[in-house]
Design a protein around this motif. Structure first.
Motif, short mmCIF file in Angstrom:
data_model
loop_
_atom_site.label_atom_id
_atom_site.label_comp_id
_atom_site.label_asym_id
_atom_site.label_seq_id
_atom_site.Cartn_x
_atom_site.Cartn_y
_atom_site.Cartn_z
N VAL A 267 0.83 -1.21 0.00
CA VAL A 267 0.00 0.00 0.00
C VAL A 267 0.86 1.26 0.00
CG1 VAL A 267 -1.76 1.31 1.28
CG2 VAL A 267 -1.91 -1.18 1.16
N TYR A 268 1.94 1.24 0.78
CA TYR A 268 2.71 2.47 0.99
C TYR A 268 4.13 2.42 0.41
CZ TYR A 268 -1.07 3.08 4.33
OH TYR A 268 -2.31 3.17 4.91
N GLY A 269 4.51 1.29 -0.22
CA GLY A 269 5.86 1.16 -0.74
C GLY A 269 6.12 2.08 -1.93
N ASP A 270 7.38 2.46 -2.10
CA ASP A 270 7.80 3.28 -3.23
C ASP A 270 8.03 2.36 -4.43
OD1 ASP A 270 9.07 4.85 -5.12
OD2 ASP A 270 10.55 5.70 -3.74
N PRO A 271 7.29 2.52 -5.53
CA PRO A 271 7.46 1.64 -6.69
C PRO A 271 8.88 1.59 -7.22
CG PRO A 271 5.50 3.02 -6.95
CD PRO A 271 6.25 3.54 -5.74
N LYS A 272 9.63 2.70 -7.08
CA LYS A 272 11.01 2.72 -7.57
C LYS A 272 11.90 1.79 -6.75
CE LYS A 272 10.73 7.51 -9.19
NZ LYS A 272 11.23 8.90 -9.00
N VAL A 273 11.48 1.50 -5.52
CA VAL A 273 12.25 0.62 -4.64
C VAL A 273 11.69 -0.79 -4.65
CG1 VAL A 273 13.07 0.27 -2.27
CG2 VAL A 273 12.85 2.60 -3.19
N THR A 274 10.36 -0.90 -4.59
CA THR A 274 9.74 -2.24 -4.53
C THR A 274 9.74 -2.94 -5.88
OG1 THR A 274 7.51 -1.40 -5.00
CG2 THR A 274 8.20 -1.47 -2.67
N GLY A 275 9.77 -2.14 -6.97
CA GLY A 275 9.70 -2.73 -8.30
C GLY A 275 8.31 -3.14 -8.70
N LYS A 276 7.30 -2.74 -7.92
CA LYS A 276 5.90 -3.07 -8.20
C LYS A 276 5.09 -1.78 -8.21
CE LYS A 276 6.37 -7.29 -5.41
NZ LYS A 276 5.84 -8.00 -4.23
N PRO A 277 3.97 -1.75 -8.94
CA PRO A 277 3.11 -0.57 -8.92
C PRO A 277 2.62 -0.26 -7.51
CG PRO A 277 2.47 -2.04 -10.70
CD PRO A 277 3.46 -2.79 -9.85
N ALA A 278 2.45 1.02 -7.20
CA ALA A 278 1.99 1.42 -5.87
C ALA A 278 0.54 0.99 -5.66
CB ALA A 278 2.12 2.93 -5.70
N SER A 279 0.23 0.60 -4.43
CA SER A 279 -1.15 0.31 -4.02
C SER A 279 -1.82 -0.80 -4.83
CB SER A 279 -2.00 1.58 -4.07
OG SER A 279 -1.46 2.57 -3.22
N ASP A 280 -1.05 -1.75 -5.33
CA ASP A 280 -1.64 -2.87 -6.08
C ASP A 280 -2.66 -3.64 -5.23
OD1 ASP A 280 -0.91 -2.85 -8.69
OD2 ASP A 280 0.37 -4.62 -8.60
N ASP A 281 -2.36 -3.80 -3.94
CA ASP A 281 -3.27 -4.56 -3.07
C ASP A 281 -4.64 -3.88 -2.97
OD1 ASP A 281 -1.30 -6.39 -2.70
OD2 ASP A 281 -0.88 -5.89 -0.61
N LEU A 282 -4.66 -2.55 -3.00
CA LEU A 282 -5.94 -1.84 -2.93
C LEU A 282 -6.69 -1.95 -4.25
CD1 LEU A 282 -5.03 1.37 -0.89
CD2 LEU A 282 -6.02 -0.78 -0.09
N GLU A 351 -7.09 6.69 -9.17
CA GLU A 351 -5.88 6.93 -8.38
C GLU A 351 -6.20 7.73 -7.13
OE1 GLU A 351 -2.89 5.54 -8.80
OE2 GLU A 351 -3.91 4.43 -10.39
N ALA A 352 -7.09 8.72 -7.28
CA ALA A 352 -7.47 9.55 -6.13
C ALA A 352 -8.19 8.72 -5.08
CB ALA A 352 -8.35 10.71 -6.59
N ARG A 353 -9.08 7.81 -5.53
CA ARG A 353 -9.80 6.97 -4.59
C ARG A 353 -8.86 6.02 -3.86
NH1 ARG A 353 -14.07 7.49 -8.38
NH2 ARG A 353 -13.20 5.88 -9.71
N ILE A 354 -7.89 5.46 -4.59
CA ILE A 354 -6.93 4.55 -3.96
C ILE A 354 -6.08 5.30 -2.95
CG2 ILE A 354 -4.85 3.19 -4.42
CD1 ILE A 354 -6.16 2.30 -7.04
N ALA A 355 -5.64 6.51 -3.32
CA ALA A 355 -4.84 7.31 -2.39
C ALA A 355 -5.64 7.62 -1.13
CB ALA A 355 -4.39 8.60 -3.07
N ARG A 356 -6.93 7.91 -1.31
CA ARG A 356 -7.77 8.20 -0.14
C ARG A 356 -7.93 6.97 0.73
NH1 ARG A 356 -8.82 10.47 4.21
NH2 ARG A 356 -10.96 10.17 4.98
N GLN A 357 -8.09 5.80 0.13
CA GLN A 357 -8.21 4.58 0.93
C GLN A 357 -6.95 4.32 1.74
OE1 GLN A 357 -9.45 1.45 -1.78
NE2 GLN A 357 -11.60 1.82 -1.34
#
Length: 410
Positions: A267-282, A351-357
């Motif tokens: 949910v909160y990982g940096d995609p540049k570091v994790t190598g995965k899109p942000a908030s994929d779980d949401l 994206e806005a809804r995911i960020a809000r969640q």
């Protein structure tokens, strides 16, 4: 590709040299590279297309990663035997765990529809792109998914073949194999529960999410690799039952903490570091322990926001009522412009809804509680290993791994 690290092993008839802990990853990488070179050559001889398939598979296996599973297995083995035993005899077994891991990752990415892994295209995306570039007939996405499933299958077979090359007695290999088979069954069981949870998120719970974490992650990342390493040390010795019990407690605790950290990074990982899109779980509404805890702690208003799908308001089944469907009804070029604008607005809104969640989850206090759960499990793991009858260097390494594996940015 020649394996320089294996120079001086039984294959070349030169004296054995113990590999220091900081060289373990290189030794595993070298073992994998040498094994895969032989497999590629064999498939290349059948058909050049198979050689290309095998090379793509090799690149996925060797595309980085933390190599945690062979590391935990190594220290599980060292915990019994100490630092003087040369590691070359068990390197095939340690490296086989990475082939099994690739199998799990590739299939997991197909199930999740993930586009990236470790900052690179996932297997199904690689094969879909190859299909498109070659101008082949048929659906490229279908070809990509089918090929990726075969990559996972191949890695699982290769893991068996590499494990069989381990230079231990037949009795020892039977014990290792029993642990390995249990590890694989538990990983598949945990993965099924994970997939099932996504189809019925409203029926899931924090307790069930932790069951998934224990089987999908803890078992094959920490708990069973440690016991796999202990099995590599040979038939049961005097202190083996006590060591096995310590590894069991430590492995479950660290493995669950590892998954809880993954939940936070999802949910909160940096995609540049994790190598995965942000908030994929949401986006997928994966019922992780973090999300289940947030639902439990949320106010009615917060729960309503968390229950909303990333797409927002539900569009009628006939497709009417949404901006995109309205745009589709326009004539000619006006329709094309309107469709692009509607699609862009929809993506931004999502994206806005995911960020809000993500904000709501933090507001419930779930993030701080998950951090506390991680700390608690690390404490439990350290306590379990502190008085275990294992060699002191293994104890120190495992205490360090309990921290580094659970407090990480990716």
């Amino acid at each position: 590709m020649a394996n320089d690290i294996l120079e001086g092993t039984r294959r070349f008839g030169v004296p054995h040299q113990p590999i220091p802990a900081d060289g373990l990853v290189n030794a595993v990488e070298g073992t994998l590279a040498e094994f895969l070179a032989g497999q590629i050559a064999a498939l290349d001889a059948v058909d050049p297309a198979l050689g290309m398939f095998a090379r793509t598979t090799r690149d996925l296996v060797l595309a980085g990663g933390k190599r945690l599973r062979p590391t935990f297995a190594y220290w599980g083995w060292r915990g019994m035997l100490g630092s003087r035993e040369p590691v070359d005899s068990v390197l095939p077994a340690l490296a086989a765990l990475e082939l099994m891991h690739t199998f799990a990752l590739v299939h997991d990415d197909v199930m999740d529809g993930s586009a990236t892994r470790r900052g690179r295209p996932t297997a199904h995306r690689l094969f879909a792109t190859q299909h498109e570039i070659a101008g082949r007939s048929g659906d490229s996405e279908q070809f990509g998914s089918t090929s990726a499933i075969l990559v996972g299958d191949l890695c699982l077979v290769w893991a068996d073949q590499l494990l069989a090359q381990t230079a231990v007695t037949t009795a020892t290999l039977f014990g290792v194999r029993a642990c390995y088979d249990r590890m694989r069954v538990e990983a598949v069981a945990g993965q099924y529960l994970d997939v099932l949870g996504e189809t019925q998120p409203d029926e899931w719970s924090l307790e069930r999410a932790l069951v998934v974490a224990r089987h999908k992650t803890a078992s094959y990342t920490v708990q069973r690799p440690l016991q796999f390493g202990l099995a590599l040390a040979g038939p049961m010795r005097r202190m083996a039952p006590a060591i096995n019990e310590a590894y069991d407690s430590y492995g479950i605790a660290v493995g669950e903490a590892f998954q809880l950290r993954d939940d936070l990074l999802g949910v909160y990982g940096d995609p540049k570091v994790t190598g995965k899109p942000a908030s994929d779980d949401l986006r997928t509404r994966k019922p992780t322990a973090l999300l289940m805890l947030a639902h439990r702690l949320a106010t009615p208003a917060q729960r309503a926001e968390l229950a909303q799908t990333p797409a927002g308001a539900v569009i009628p089944a006939d497709g009417s009522g949404g901006p995109l469907s309205t745009a589709m009804k326009l004539p000619g070029s006006a329709r094309d412009v309107a469709v692009r604008e509607a699609a862009t607005d929809e993506a931004l809104s999502m994206e806005a809804r995911i960020a809000r969640q993500a904000e709501v989850i933090a507001e419930t206090g779930a993030v701080s509680q998950v951090e506390a759960m991680i700390r608690q499990r690390v404490d439990q793991a350290v306590s379990a290993i502190q008085n275990a009858p294992i060699h002191h260097d293994a104890r120190a390494a495992l205490i360090d791994l309990a921290m580094t594996a659970t407090h990480r940015p990716a």
